[in-house]
Design a protein around this motif. Structure first.
Motif, short mmCIF file in Angstrom:
data_model
loop_
_atom_site.label_atom_id
_atom_site.label_comp_id
_atom_site.label_asym_id
_atom_site.label_seq_id
_atom_site.Cartn_x
_atom_site.Cartn_y
_atom_site.Cartn_z
N UNK A 26 0.83 -1.12 -0.03
CA UNK A 26 -0.23 0.24 0.01
C UNK A 26 0.97 1.31 -0.04
N UNK A 27 1.79 1.17 0.59
CA UNK A 27 2.66 2.33 0.75
C UNK A 27 3.47 2.71 -0.59
N UNK A 28 3.92 1.68 -0.96
CA UNK A 28 4.46 1.72 -2.54
C UNK A 28 3.57 2.35 -3.43
N UNK A 29 2.18 1.76 -3.67
CA UNK A 29 1.29 2.29 -4.42
C UNK A 29 0.95 3.62 -3.99
N UNK A 30 1.14 4.32 -3.07
CA UNK A 30 0.98 5.92 -2.61
C UNK A 30 2.00 6.56 -2.87
N UNK A 31 3.24 6.00 -3.11
CA UNK A 31 4.55 6.47 -3.72
C UNK A 31 5.54 6.79 -2.76
N UNK A 32 5.51 5.96 -1.63
CA UNK A 32 6.50 5.94 -0.47
C UNK A 32 7.64 5.14 -1.40
N UNK A 33 8.87 5.45 -0.64
CA UNK A 33 9.95 4.54 -0.69
C UNK A 33 10.07 3.37 0.50
N UNK A 34 9.99 2.26 -0.05
CA UNK A 34 9.78 1.25 0.98
C UNK A 34 11.06 0.18 1.14
N UNK A 35 11.79 0.21 1.90
CA UNK A 35 12.67 -0.71 2.09
C UNK A 35 12.34 -2.07 2.93
N UNK A 36 12.69 -3.23 2.39
CA UNK A 36 12.35 -4.48 3.19
C UNK A 36 13.25 -4.97 4.05
N UNK A 37 13.60 -4.16 5.10
CA UNK A 37 14.82 -4.41 5.83
C UNK A 37 16.38 -4.56 5.29
N UNK A 38 17.01 -5.21 6.05
CA UNK A 38 18.47 -5.51 5.45
C UNK A 38 18.49 -7.03 5.36
N UNK A 39 19.40 -7.27 4.24
CA UNK A 39 19.71 -8.78 4.07
C UNK A 39 20.54 -9.29 5.39
N UNK A 40 20.05 -10.45 5.67
CA UNK A 40 20.50 -11.08 6.92
C UNK A 40 20.49 -10.57 8.38
N UNK A 41 19.76 -9.42 8.21
CA UNK A 41 19.62 -8.62 9.58
C UNK A 41 17.86 -8.47 9.63
N UNK A 42 17.48 -8.16 10.83
CA UNK A 42 16.06 -7.66 10.98
C UNK A 42 16.48 -6.21 11.89
N UNK A 43 15.64 -5.26 11.01
CA UNK A 43 15.40 -4.01 11.50
C UNK A 43 14.52 -4.03 12.95
N UNK A 44 14.97 -4.20 13.91
CA UNK A 44 14.39 -4.07 15.15
C UNK A 44 14.18 -2.77 15.96
N UNK A 45 15.04 -1.64 15.53
CA UNK A 45 15.06 -0.37 16.16
C UNK A 45 13.68 0.17 15.82
N UNK A 46 13.14 1.11 17.04
CA UNK A 46 12.08 1.72 16.70
C UNK A 46 12.35 3.38 16.52
N UNK A 47 12.17 3.80 15.60
CA UNK A 47 12.59 5.16 15.23
C UNK A 47 11.90 5.91 14.06
N UNK A 48 11.57 7.17 14.35
CA UNK A 48 10.89 8.08 13.41
C UNK A 48 11.51 9.60 13.30
#
Length: 690
Positions: free
Chosen positions: A402-424
């Motif tokens: 949905x975010x991609x369809x709206x025009x956002x840049x979406x990254x699906x995490x990082x290879x071999x790592x989970x992005x668990x940090x909570x930041x804005x």
């Protein structure tokens, strides 16, 4: 240093034992007890799907020791299954002898079809005919079972003529149903009991001889192919599908017919130790729907969410943050200001960009909807959506699309790592130039779990932290070289090293005759390097106080090793989820919050953040909170060197979570930034072993 360690998974089972104990105690409202029984069942389901499945896989691959405790995977599985069997037996016995009678006293009757008077049975039958029967599908069996879904329960039926059939309990129906209400009493029935009793209606002309209800727990510890960059979402969807057909790890069955039971056991091909004979309901997590009964009089007292004294509803969110840092303790504090921050940014013409990490969100997340709206409004929206967040993958995939369809840049995490940090981070164009606003937290951007998970969040516009947060997002999104961070520490780059440095500094302070003390509140303590550093500190005389909700592999109270370490665990109405770290530092304490536990996966295989709390009012308030945890004599359990947990008792009944709510209410009423701590920790430790 060669320390001693508890086995990670065996120790976790004792955490779930503490959850069950909260359900057994009779000094909390009866529906809250129901909730703890449901959590106990849900916890074990996930534990079997993930941890026991992983141990079984290690067992099959050679049964090699990997745990510092020295326990083989096979030994751990046996210990877990034996202890789980004890706990399930206790749970079903208490459900029957204590919990259901206590509900009965309060006007909530949970009944079985065969035990009620004829008028109630008629009401039950009408309910079944109108609400359940149309969605059931009978499955006649010739020889082999069809595929059995790991998320569902089934009724297995034997007819007088020897034929057999299956009926799947519909997943769209609540586990407990209210079928009749009179005066001040409501009548409820477990869905599986209703289906089992009336299933003969699905088979006209056939007579039911016997039946059993069962469910299978399947392996959900499946990994994605990290190399499939072009089709990563497709790879994740394949993982989700594979869970439905993966290997069984446990069988829960209710019934006393040996032939039917043996049929099911034969189908799943599990050894006897992995078979659990359950009561009704066969999935204790079904009790969540009973907890949702509208009876606030037999639930916890409502604690209306507060606002921090730093936050003024009359001001814009930007004016609020510019005035100074805002410290949130959810769920004591409302999560609405966090939602407002993103929603206001989505429509504010001065906002140029929003960057955010998303790990676990709600089904109808207002925050993700606001990001979607911001992208459609032409703002730069960058969302790091972690598709590998276990059991939330499907939801995150849907939001990412949905975010991609709206025009956002979406990254699906990082290879071999989970992005668990909570930041804005929000970038806004103001009269004096560009300004960054940051929110960082120990918990997820999920407005639902924020109502019952205990977490800490900070909103800030401080230039030093905002600058480093900008570098953090650049590292995430631009695959740039890792920048040196002065304020923040980041896993897997330098977070473990920072923790060990801080522990070693306390050792040096103690050797120099200065004040030295470590206090940590976290969910899990598993990392061997951290544990051995804590052992070294204990041997040097550093006082160490740990509040570990779940797994703790560190063994406290061992003479010559850990006699200066005490470990408690808090299990109460809110799930303790925040991570707080305190280092005495010779009388100039440093306080941090983090998204990370002390586990190898957090420190080495995830992207995590450690954030210093430097504003005096915020630091003092967090120290006050720590003192409440370590003075609890109501919902705290103390770990001893044998691995047992005993409830902490005292002359006065001090409940940390209630003390915190009263404290935050007082601070909010005063409208000030000051805390009230006198710097004294009323801590307790288990006695040292001889």
């Amino acid at each position: 240093m060669n320390g001693v360690f508890f086995n990670r998974d065996v120790n976790w089972v004792e955490f779930n034992a503490r959850v069950l104990q909260e359900g057994i105690r009779d000094d909390i409202p009866v529906l809250e007890r129901v909730k703890f029984f449901a959590i106990f069942g849900s916890n074990f389901d996930e534990f079997f799907k993930v941890r026991v499945a992983a141990l079984r896989r290690q067992w099959r691959r050679g049964d090699i020791k990997t745990c510092p405790s020295g326990m083989l995977p096979s030994e751990a599985v046996v210990a877990i299954e034996n202890r789980a069997r004890e706990l399930y037996s206790l749970a079903y016995a208490e459900l029957k002898s204590s919990l259901l009678p206590a509900l009965e006293e309060k006007g909530i009757s949970v009944v079985s079809p065969e035990s009620v008077r004829s008028s109630l049975r008629a009401s039950m039958e009408s309910f079944f005919d109108e609400r359940i029967f149309p969605i059931l599908t009978p499955i006649g069996l010739d020889e082999d079972f069809p595929f059995i879904n790991g998320e569902l329960s089934y009724v297995y039926i034997l007819f007088k003529d020897g034929k057999k059939a299956l009926v799947r309990i519909p997943p769209s129906v609540d586990g407990v149903l209210c079928f009749f209400t009179e005066k001040k009493r409501s009548y409820h029935v477990f869905t599986e009991a209703l289906v089992e009793f009336f299933c003969y209606k699905l088979f006209p002309g056939m007579e039911v001889e016997d039946s059993v209800v069962f469910r299978i727990v399947r392996d959900a510890d499946l990994s994605v192919d990290e190399e499939r960059d072009e089709d990563f979402i497709e790879a994740m969807e394949a993982v989700i599908e594979d869970r439905e057909v993966s290997m069984p790890v446990a069988l829960f069955i209710r019934g006393n017919n040996s032939s039917l039971v043996s049929d099911v056991i034969s189908y799943v091909s599990l050894e006897e130790a992995a078979v659990f004979f359950a009561g009704c309901p066969v999935a204790l997590s079904s009790l969540f729907s009973l907890y949702n009964v509208n009876r606030q009089d037999i639930k916890n007292e409502v604690w209306p969410a507060l606002l921090p004294p730093e936050y003024d509803e009359e001001l814009t969110i930007w004016d609020n943050i510019r005035r100074g840092d805002i410290l949130f303790f959810h769920p004591y504090h409302s999560f609405l200001p966090v939602i407002r921050l993103v929603e206001d940014a989505a429509v504010d013409p001065c906002v140029l960009a929003i960057k955010m990490t998303l790990y676990r969100t709600s089904t109808n997340s207002p925050i993700v909807a606001a990001l979607e709206r911001a992208a459609r409004n032409g703002k730069i929206v960058v969302a790091v959506v972690e598709l590998k967040a276990r059991f939330d993958e499907q939801r995150n995939i849907a939001w990412a699309r949905r975010l991609e369809r709206a025009g956002a840049t979406v990254l699906y995490g990082i290879r071999n790592l989970k992005v668990h940090a909570k930041a804005l981070m929000i970038i806004r164009n103001e009269d004096d130039g560009l300004r960054r606003y940051v929110h960082v937290s120990t918990g997820n951007y999920n407005e639902n779990t924020a109502q019952f998970y205990s977490d800490i969040g900070i909103m800030t516009a401080r230039e030093d932290l905002c600058t480093e947060m900008g570098l953090f997002f650049n590292m995430l999104t631009g695959y740039t070289a890792v920048n040196r961070l002065e304020k923040l520490a980041m896993a897997p780059v330098n977070l473990k090293e920072r923790f060990i440095f801080l522990i070693d500094r306390e050792i040096a302070r103690k050797r120099d005759g200065e004040n030295a003390r470590i206090i940590a509140k976290l969910n899990s303590l598993v990392d061997r390097d951290i544990i051995e550093s804590l052992y070294r500190a204990s041997c040097e005389g550093v006082e160490i106080f740990l509040c570990v909700r779940g797994v703790c592999m560190l063994v406290p109270g061992v003479s010559g090793l850990s006699e200066n370490i005490s470990v408690i665990s808090i299990v109460d109405r809110f799930l303790e989820h925040s991570r707080i770290f305190y280092f005495e530092n010779g009388g100039e304490p440093e306080v941090f919050i983090a998204s990370s536990d002390w586990m190898p996966r957090n420190l080495e295989r995830r992207v995590e953040l450690l954030v210093p709390v430097e504003r005096s009012f915020a630091k003092k308030r967090i120290i006050d909170v720590l003192s409440f945890y370590f003075s609890d004599t109501s919902h705290a359990y103390c770990l001893d060197d044998s691995g047992s947990y005993e409830r902490v008792e005292g002359v006065s009944n001090r409940r940390a979570q209630q003390l915190m709510y009263e404290y935050f209410r007082m601070v909010s009423d005063k409208g000030g930034r000051a805390g009230i701590s006198d710097g004294v920790f009323n801590v307790r430790r288990s006695p040292s072993s001889s």
